[in-house]
Design a protein around this motif. Sequence first.
Motif, mmCIF file in Angstrom:
data_model
loop_
_atom_site.group_PDB
_atom_site.id
_atom_site.type_symbol
_atom_site.label_atom_id
_atom_site.label_comp_id
_atom_site.label_asym_id
_atom_site.label_seq_id
_atom_site.Cartn_x
_atom_site.Cartn_y
_atom_site.Cartn_z
ATOM 1 N N UNK A 25 -32.574 -19.003 30.093
ATOM 2 C CA UNK A 25 -32.813 -18.464 31.054
ATOM 3 C C UNK A 25 -31.635 -17.502 31.605
ATOM 4 N N UNK A 26 -30.419 -18.471 31.529
ATOM 5 C CA UNK A 26 -29.403 -18.197 32.282
ATOM 6 C C UNK A 26 -29.021 -16.877 32.867
ATOM 7 N N UNK A 27 -28.954 -16.088 31.957
ATOM 8 C CA UNK A 27 -28.652 -14.596 31.701
ATOM 9 C C UNK A 27 -29.115 -13.851 32.898
ATOM 10 N N UNK A 28 -30.239 -14.126 33.147
ATOM 11 C CA UNK A 28 -31.861 -12.891 34.007
ATOM 12 C C UNK A 28 -32.303 -13.876 34.726
ATOM 13 N N UNK A 29 -31.897 -15.251 34.900
ATOM 14 C CA UNK A 29 -32.914 -15.746 36.103
ATOM 15 C C UNK A 29 -31.306 -15.410 37.620
ATOM 16 N N UNK A 35 -38.257 -27.625 41.022
ATOM 17 C CA UNK A 35 -37.199 -25.878 40.274
ATOM 18 C C UNK A 35 -37.471 -25.705 40.000
ATOM 19 N N UNK A 36 -37.406 -23.766 40.592
ATOM 20 C CA UNK A 36 -37.647 -22.367 40.344
ATOM 21 C C UNK A 36 -36.086 -21.751 39.850
ATOM 22 N N UNK A 37 -36.999 -19.926 38.587
ATOM 23 C CA UNK A 37 -35.965 -19.235 39.097
ATOM 24 C C UNK A 37 -36.326 -18.388 38.772
ATOM 25 N N UNK A 82 -26.646 -28.573 38.859
ATOM 26 C CA UNK A 82 -26.187 -28.981 37.214
ATOM 27 C C UNK A 82 -26.853 -28.935 36.672
ATOM 28 N N UNK A 83 -28.078 -28.254 36.823
ATOM 29 C CA UNK A 83 -28.574 -28.029 35.519
ATOM 30 C C UNK A 83 -28.210 -26.678 34.626
ATOM 31 N N UNK A 141 -30.197 -36.170 46.015
ATOM 32 C CA UNK A 141 -30.321 -35.870 44.532
ATOM 33 C C UNK A 141 -30.392 -34.954 43.979
ATOM 34 N N UNK A 142 -31.551 -34.132 44.808
ATOM 35 C CA UNK A 142 -32.162 -33.324 43.917
ATOM 36 C C UNK A 142 -31.469 -31.999 43.664
ATOM 37 N N UNK A 143 -30.884 -31.238 45.052
ATOM 38 C CA UNK A 143 -29.793 -30.882 45.155
ATOM 39 C C UNK A 143 -29.014 -30.378 44.468
#
Length: 63
Positions: free
Chosen positions: A46-50, A6-8, A40-41, A33-35
């Motif tokens: 980083x939430x605001x900028x990714x 998973x990358x962002x 849900x991650x 399951x990966x999706x």
Amino acid sequence: MPLFRLRGAVRQDDSEIGMPKIDETFEAANSQEAMLFARNRAFGEHEAVVNAIWLTDTENNTL
């Protein structure tokens, strides 16, 4: 179990995607399951900028 990645990153105004701020490898039973994990991650600081997120399998196929 297979590995997934998973990358962002931040997508710039010119649509270029910068270097990943999130780069996490994890195991999941299958791509579904990966999706679910990716959806849900919580991205914490980083939430605001990714604003560009992608998930790949072990062969670097985007899911």
